[in-house]
Design an enzyme around this catalytic site. Structure first.
Site, PDB file in Angstrom:
ATOM      1  N   HIS A   9      12.627   1.040   4.921  1.00 42.79           N
ATOM      2  CA  HIS A   9      12.313  -0.209   4.546  1.00 42.79           C
ATOM      3  C   HIS A   9      13.087  -1.192   5.522  1.00 42.79           C
ATOM      4  O   HIS A   9      14.265  -1.371   5.593  1.00 42.79           O
ATOM      5  CB  HIS A   9      12.808  -0.550   2.828  1.00 42.79           C
ATOM      6  CG  HIS A   9      12.326  -1.929   2.401  1.00 42.79           C
ATOM      7  ND1 HIS A   9      11.994  -2.973   3.337  1.00 42.79           N
ATOM      8  CD2 HIS A   9      11.994  -2.400   1.113  1.00 42.79           C
ATOM      9  CE1 HIS A   9      11.643  -4.154   2.498  1.00 42.79           C
ATOM     10  NE2 HIS A   9      11.718  -3.667   1.088  1.00 42.79           N
ATOM     11  N   HIS A  52     -14.281   5.696   4.836  1.00 39.76           N
ATOM     12  CA  HIS A  52     -15.650   5.695   4.875  1.00 39.76           C
ATOM     13  C   HIS A  52     -16.292   5.645   3.421  1.00 39.76           C
ATOM     14  O   HIS A  52     -17.273   4.892   3.177  1.00 39.76           O
ATOM     15  CB  HIS A  52     -16.308   6.863   5.751  1.00 39.76           C
ATOM     16  CG  HIS A  52     -17.735   6.725   5.960  1.00 39.76           C
ATOM     17  ND1 HIS A  52     -18.810   7.160   4.901  1.00 39.76           N
ATOM     18  CD2 HIS A  52     -18.540   6.336   6.912  1.00 39.76           C
ATOM     19  CE1 HIS A  52     -20.104   6.770   5.358  1.00 39.76           C
ATOM     20  NE2 HIS A  52     -19.905   6.190   6.517  1.00 39.76           N
ATOM     21  N   HIS A  57      -2.490   7.144   5.012  1.00 41.45           N
ATOM     22  CA  HIS A  57      -2.850   6.113   4.289  1.00 41.45           C
ATOM     23  C   HIS A  57      -4.252   5.375   4.878  1.00 41.45           C
ATOM     24  O   HIS A  57      -4.100   4.952   6.178  1.00 41.45           O
ATOM     25  CB  HIS A  57      -2.013   4.810   4.132  1.00 41.45           C
ATOM     26  CG  HIS A  57      -2.349   3.779   3.515  1.00 41.45           C
ATOM     27  ND1 HIS A  57      -3.376   3.492   2.487  1.00 41.45           N
ATOM     28  CD2 HIS A  57      -2.267   2.175   4.345  1.00 41.45           C
ATOM     29  CE1 HIS A  57      -3.647   2.218   2.557  1.00 41.45           C
ATOM     30  NE2 HIS A  57      -2.963   1.515   3.412  1.00 41.45           N
ATOM     31  N   CYS A  98       0.783  -1.254   0.032  1.00 48.04           N
ATOM     32  CA  CYS A  98       0.055   0.021   0.146  1.00 48.04           C
ATOM     33  C   CYS A  98       0.893   1.247  -0.019  1.00 48.04           C
ATOM     34  O   CYS A  98       0.252   2.395  -0.334  1.00 48.04           O
ATOM     35  CB  CYS A  98      -1.092  -0.100   1.096  1.00 48.04           C
ATOM     36  SG  CYS A  98      -1.970  -1.339   1.206  1.00 48.04           S
ATOM     37  N   ASN A 153     -10.614   0.909   1.622  1.00 44.63           N
ATOM     38  CA  ASN A 153      -8.956   0.900   1.737  1.00 44.63           C
ATOM     39  C   ASN A 153      -8.811   0.672  -0.036  1.00 44.63           C
ATOM     40  O   ASN A 153      -8.827  -0.547  -0.169  1.00 44.63           O
ATOM     41  CB  ASN A 153      -8.203  -0.224   2.297  1.00 44.63           C
ATOM     42  CG  ASN A 153      -6.914  -0.120   2.438  1.00 44.63           C
ATOM     43  OD1 ASN A 153      -6.194   0.374   1.575  1.00 44.63           O
ATOM     44  ND2 ASN A 153      -6.033  -0.699   3.100  1.00 44.63           N
ATOM     45  N   HIS A 202      -1.635  20.161   6.414  1.00 44.94           N
ATOM     46  CA  HIS A 202      -2.629  19.054   5.849  1.00 44.94           C
ATOM     47  C   HIS A 202      -2.006  17.634   6.239  1.00 44.94           C
ATOM     48  O   HIS A 202      -0.711  17.501   5.948  1.00 44.94           O
ATOM     49  CB  HIS A 202      -3.081  19.306   4.515  1.00 44.94           C
ATOM     50  CG  HIS A 202      -3.751  20.483   4.344  1.00 44.94           C
ATOM     51  ND1 HIS A 202      -4.890  20.960   4.810  1.00 44.94           N
ATOM     52  CD2 HIS A 202      -3.180  21.741   3.777  1.00 44.94           C
ATOM     53  CE1 HIS A 202      -5.111  22.099   4.537  1.00 44.94           C
ATOM     54  NE2 HIS A 202      -4.029  22.754   3.628  1.00 44.94           N
TER      55      HIS A 202
END
EC number: 2.3.1.199
Length: 489
Positions: A296, A413, A384, A217, A417, A380
């Protein structure tokens, strides 16, 4: 105390301007005292040292030229587009569960007990997803259609739809695209997704194309970083970045609870982003890319194994989530924040962090780490939309307000995802709300398998209005909504 802290931060942020002003006043006062004789002496000095003066300006011009040629090229975000699926693909929680029961009765999903059905229903009810998320057509059919052809159709509709809308909004010709980066974690057919776009839009023969797979993702930020690197090498061109994930082929039809979670959270989505390194595009661009930070931790076995696509005990393929996932995510996020903080935080926050670090190291090891106030660095936040728990933890650990995480909660909502593209639906939400003002700073942060945590930082170049066909334009009046989740039992 808040006002004092704000005043200190203001002084730190404008320290160079505040120091420069007295210097200019001092120079002006000294200049006012110069007589005509002083000016004549200065002129004679310059005439007698004309060679030295010429050499100085030549070296200055050469140095300036070298700097301009070797400095990193600015990367501008001209515009972006998020895919809005057709309305007939909307599916409420009740519709999803009714279809699952029909699939089970037809024998396609051999669940061993009603307990797993109840488990899935509870996950859906507590996930933070609403009643209008989108499920692929193949998964709403009976029997289920999960063939390669149906999966390819889903992804083609998403990426072609997003890119087509982006080209319409920007007026850019497909022939102007010099770089193409596409990411999709678990669906990577041959020809590749990038080749599908090359063929559909007849992109030019010398295009530099990349197809990123298996990166989870957080791959959307990785794709932006890859395009940024290519834009440093190839001058005066555009980069097209496309982020998506396939749902059709990744439905898990087994009995492993940890593999059923992804069925409940992931939905259709995709985004196309147009980047440019052409100075002329600064005037019309929405944002400028300031930083990308990639972490990572896959060298650690627990990180490597916390989200894995594999077969269960019955040979059914799915994505398994380990119990170490929350711990691994927190550790990887901490490393990313520690790397990003020095790049974006004001000096006052860096000082507080350093003082606490010294105290913890040499005086009291039991002291908690200082959590910087990232609201001083960003206006802002695009976190994710991986799930309600993830957003809750980010809000808590970074001391954010409900308004700071509103875009993430509402995206979860409304769209669920959508994997690597979720951060772009969040940015589209903020634009649609009219909150994006010139000079605002945006932090996009995403986590994914591997385990990876990646951040991108943007600055707004103008007061931004939503582009045509913004995915929120027809439902914005409903948002924000109150998300009441019963966590009892």
């Amino acid at each position: 105390m808040k006002k004092v802290k704000f005043f200190i931060n203001y002084l730190m942020a404008h320290r160079f301007k505040l120091c420069f002003l007295p210097l200019m006043v001092s120079i002006a006062m000294e200049a006012s005292r110069l007589s005509t004789q002083d000016l004549q002496n200065s002129y004679l000095y310059l005439q007698n040292n004309l060679t030295s003066l010429t050499m100085f300006f030549l070296y200055l011009a050469l140095g300036s030229t070298l700097y301009l040629m070797t400095r990193p090229k600015p990367v501008y975000l001209v515009d972006f587009s998020c895919y809005l699926p057709p309305s007939h693909l909307k599916a409420s929680i009740q519709k999803i569960m009714d279809h699952v029961r029909r699939v089970r009765e037809a024998g396609a999903w051999k669940q061993e007990s009603d307990y797993l059905m109840d488990f899935c229903e509870k996950i859906l009810e507590r996930s933070g997803l609403g009643q209008e998320t989108y499920i692929p057509e193949g998964l709403q059919s009976l029997p289920l259609q999960q063939t390669l052809a149906v999966s390819r159709k889903e992804t083609e509709e998403v990426i072609i739809g997003a890119v087509d809308n982006l080209f319409r909004n920007t007026g850019i010709s497909p022939n102007d695209i010099g770089i193409l980066v596409v990411n999709s974690s678990t669906f990577n057919p041959t020809p590749s997704l990038s080749t599908i776009l090359v063929n559909k839009f007849k992109l030019r023969d010398d295009i530099k194309s990349l197809n990123l797979g298996g990166m989870g993702c957080s791959a959307g930020v990785i794709a932006i970083n890859a395009a940024k690197s290519l834009l440093q090498v190839h001058r005066n061109t555009y980069a097209l970045v496309v982020s998506t994930e396939n749902i059709t082929q990744n439905l898990y039809l087994g009995n492993n609870k940890s593999m059923l979670v992804t069925n409940c959270l992931f939905r259709i989505g995709g985004a196309a982003i147009l980047l440019s390194n052409r100075s002329i595009d600064r005037k019309r661009a929405k944002y400028e890319l300031v930083h990308t930070v990639r972490v990572h931790t896959g060298a650690d076995d627990r990180s490597y194994e916390c989200a894995t696509q594999e077969e269960d005990e019955d040979g059914v393929v799915g994505v398994s989530l380990s119990k170490n996932l929350p711990m691994v995510a927190a550790r990887t996020l901490k490393i990313n924040i520690a790397t990003l903080g020095p790049l974006v935080l004001p000096i006052s926050e860096k000082f507080h962090f350093f003082v606490r670090f010294v105290k913890k190291k040499f005086i009291n090891p039991k002291l908690k780490h200082y959590i910087p106030d990232f609201k001083l660095a960003f206006e802002h936040f695009c976190i994710h939309a991986g799930g309600r728990a993830l957003i809750d933890e980010m809000e808590k650990n970074l001391h954010l307000t409900p308004l700071d995480v509103e875009a993430s909660r509402m995206t979860l909502h409304r769209f669920g995802n959508t994997s690597s593209s979720s951060i772009w639906y969040e940015l589209a939400y903020t634009e649609a709300k009219g909150r994006m003002k010139k000079g605002d700073r945006i932090w996009q942060i995403a986590l994914g398998s591997g385990f990876k945590c990646n951040s991108s930082v943007w600055v707004t170049l103008r007061n931004v209005k939503p582009s045509a066909n913004n995915p929120w334009e027809h439902c914005l009046h409903k948002y924000p909504v109150d998300i009441d989740i019963d966590l009892k039992e």
